[in-house]
Structure formats: structure tokens, C-alpha cells
Design a protein around this motif. Structure first.
Motif, PDB file in Angstrom:
ATOM      1  N   ASN A 127       0.868  -1.209   0.095  1.00 54.08           N
ATOM      2  CA  ASN A 127       0.044   0.035  -0.239  1.00 54.08           C
ATOM      3  C   ASN A 127       1.111   1.251   0.032  1.00 54.08           C
ATOM      4  O   ASN A 127       0.570   2.246  -0.842  1.00 54.08           O
ATOM      5  N   SER A 136      -3.843   9.299  -3.961  1.00 50.75           N
ATOM      6  CA  SER A 136      -4.625   8.519  -3.031  1.00 50.75           C
ATOM      7  C   SER A 136      -6.046   9.061  -3.209  1.00 50.75           C
ATOM      8  O   SER A 136      -6.125  10.233  -3.531  1.00 50.75           O
ATOM      9  N   SER A 137      -6.921   8.538  -2.530  1.00 50.01           N
ATOM     10  CA  SER A 137      -8.277   8.875  -2.544  1.00 50.01           C
ATOM     11  C   SER A 137      -8.702   9.900  -1.398  1.00 50.01           C
ATOM     12  O   SER A 137      -9.587  10.574  -1.268  1.00 50.01           O
ATOM     13  N   SER A 139      -9.012   8.626   1.508  1.00 51.41           N
ATOM     14  CA  SER A 139      -9.637   7.504   2.667  1.00 51.41           C
ATOM     15  C   SER A 139      -8.573   6.336   2.610  1.00 51.41           C
ATOM     16  O   SER A 139      -8.615   5.535   1.806  1.00 51.41           O
ATOM     17  N   GLU A 140      -7.976   6.328   3.678  1.00 51.14           N
ATOM     18  CA  GLU A 140      -7.039   5.038   3.908  1.00 51.14           C
ATOM     19  C   GLU A 140      -7.829   3.828   3.824  1.00 51.14           C
ATOM     20  O   GLU A 140      -7.079   2.988   3.290  1.00 51.14           O
ATOM     21  N   SER A 141      -8.896   3.628   4.415  1.00 54.54           N
ATOM     22  CA  SER A 141      -9.737   2.551   4.024  1.00 54.54           C
ATOM     23  C   SER A 141     -10.009   2.154   2.694  1.00 54.54           C
ATOM     24  O   SER A 141      -9.921   0.837   2.090  1.00 54.54           O
ATOM     25  N   GLN A 142     -10.595   3.022   1.960  1.00 54.76           N
ATOM     26  CA  GLN A 142     -10.711   3.028   0.514  1.00 54.76           C
ATOM     27  C   GLN A 142      -9.773   2.600  -0.215  1.00 54.76           C
ATOM     28  O   GLN A 142      -9.725   1.657  -1.293  1.00 54.76           O
ATOM     29  N   ASP A 143      -8.530   3.036  -0.079  1.00 54.31           N
ATOM     30  CA  ASP A 143      -7.215   2.847  -0.671  1.00 54.31           C
ATOM     31  C   ASP A 143      -6.858   1.635  -0.282  1.00 54.31           C
ATOM     32  O   ASP A 143      -6.130   0.639  -1.199  1.00 54.31           O
ATOM     33  N   GLU A 144      -6.752   0.920   0.934  1.00 51.77           N
ATOM     34  CA  GLU A 144      -6.546  -0.383   1.204  1.00 51.77           C
ATOM     35  C   GLU A 144      -7.384  -1.340   0.554  1.00 51.77           C
ATOM     36  O   GLU A 144      -6.903  -2.390  -0.057  1.00 51.77           O
ATOM     37  N   ASP A 145      -8.508  -1.089   0.482  1.00 52.80           N
ATOM     38  CA  ASP A 145      -9.669  -1.944  -0.339  1.00 52.80           C
ATOM     39  C   ASP A 145      -9.339  -1.872  -1.823  1.00 52.80           C
ATOM     40  O   ASP A 145      -9.483  -3.068  -2.454  1.00 52.80           O
ATOM     41  N   ARG A 146      -8.697  -0.818  -2.475  1.00 55.41           N
ATOM     42  CA  ARG A 146      -8.685  -0.640  -3.863  1.00 55.41           C
ATOM     43  C   ARG A 146      -7.310  -1.639  -4.112  1.00 55.41           C
ATOM     44  O   ARG A 146      -7.368  -2.199  -5.107  1.00 55.41           O
ATOM     45  N   THR A 148      -6.007  -4.209  -2.373  1.00 51.08           N
ATOM     46  CA  THR A 148      -6.490  -5.570  -2.164  1.00 51.08           C
ATOM     47  C   THR A 148      -7.213  -6.233  -3.202  1.00 51.08           C
ATOM     48  O   THR A 148      -7.185  -7.326  -3.753  1.00 51.08           O
TER      49      THR A 148
END
Length: 206
Positions: A127, A136-137, A139-146, A148
């Protein structure tokens, strides 16, 4: 052509997935290695050939090219593709992840030797590396989901496997990716990132 049951099973496996790893299926892998000439004679009928990377314990298929026709094929690369090979272009994001993973793979082999089995990369490290080159978007969670989601797509190609929060990188990545192209890709991403930062500075009046 008379093959043993084990060789037949190995052929079925490699025709299904395109590659076979010694660590995962040692008996089938060895069956191919012990019968490379006969297997290649069989595969030539459907224009495939078997390649073996004995150091890394990897057997994989390639489309056979007649040396006499290489120049003709090279001049018109999009005119013909093997009917059993699904041609699919990777996105820039997928290509970026592969570039990062290949770099990690080569660093581990340089450190521990070619054939090193534990070629892992933490997902959180991927990441961090990914968003050095990609915007980056916010949003840390959205970036991680992206990231993954992209990794799961690449897993279908047999290049990486997601094990909890670790990525197991397949040695197949060495043979499928051209280091020169990957280097240029990283430079391109870096250039785009620098341009975005410059535009941001101009708009803020810095």
C-alpha cells in the motif's frame, strides 16, 4: 504417445493453469522435468512448449515459436495468438503493483539467493509503495480496499497469492515481466506524480 499416469496428471495440471510449482506439487513437477523432451514433442502439436526454471522450482508453458519465423511474428505481433491463451491487457494500476512485487522479489533473491522460497511482502508495505506513485483517494480504508481488490485480480494470473496480510510472490513474475518496461513504467508514474505536485504548488501560489 504413452505417458505414465503421473505424467498425464502433470500435463493436465499445467495445461489447466499454465504453470506448476515444485513446492506445491513436487511429484507432478518432477514428472515433467524427467520427461521434458517427450512432453515438448506432445505440446508442439498445439504450439506450446514447456519451460523449466530448475533453480526456482517452476515449470510453465510458453507459445512455441519456430526460429525461422521469429522475424515474421515479431513484425506483426497482433496478427495471431494461440487459441488457448486468453489475451488480456493489464491496467496501469495492475502493472504498477506487478512492478513493485517484482522489485521486491528480486531484492529478496539478491539477499538470500535465487530460489529463496519465502518471497513475501506485507500488504501494508505494498500500500505504501503503491501510493508513492499513485494518487490517494484521501480515505485510507478505501485505498486499502482498492489495492486488495487489484491483488485478488492478479492472483487469478498465478503471480501472487494473498495469505492473510502477506503477499506470496510467485517466481513466475520473473519470467512474465520485462525489467526494462517495468523500469519505464515506474518512471512514468513518478513523472505523473511530480506533475501533480507541481500543479498543486502553482495553484496554491507557492
Amino acid at each position: 504417445m504413452n505417458f505414465s499416469i503421473t505424467v498425464k496428471q502433470a500435463l493436465q495440471e499445467i495445461l489447466k493453469y499454465g504453470h506448476l510449482n515444485q513446492a506445491q506439487k513436487p511429484v507432478l513437477y518432477q514428472a515433467l522435468v524427467n520427461n521434458v523432451t517427450a512432453v515438448n514433442e506432445y505440446l508442439s502439436v498445439i504450439d506450446f512448449c514447456l519451460q523449466v526454471d530448475g533453480v526456482r522450482g517452476l515449470a510453465f508453458l510458453m507459445v512455441y515459436q519456430n526460429p525461422e519465423s521469429i522475424d515474421d511474428v515479431a513484425s506483426t505481433p497482433d496478427d495471431w495468438a494461440h487459441p488457448l491463451v486468453r489475451r488480456q491487457r493489464l491496467t496501469l494500476q495492475q502493472s504498477l503493483i506487478l512492478a513493485i512485487l517484482r522489485q521486491r522479489f528480486m531484492e529478496l533473491e539478491q539477499q538470500y539467493g535465487i530460489g529463496y522460497a519465502d518471497t513475501f511482502m506485507p500488504l501494508d508495505e505494498l500500500n505504501k509503495q503503491f501510493f508513492i506513485y499513485h494518487e490517494s483517494s484521501g480515505s485510507e480504508s478505501q485505498d486499502e480496499d482498492r489495492v486488495t481488490a487489484l491483488v485478488r485480480q492478479l492472483a487469478e494470473h498465478g503471480l501472487v497469492n494473498l495469505v492473510k496480510d502477506q503477499l506470496l510472490i510467485s517466481p513466475l513474475i520473473v519470467h512474465l515481466l520485462n525489467p526494462e518496461n517495468l523500469s519505464e513504467l515506474l518512471k512514468q508514474y513518478q513523472s505523473v506524480g511530480e506533475s501533480v505536485m507541481t500543479e498543486g504548488d502553482d495553484e496554491s501560489g507557492v
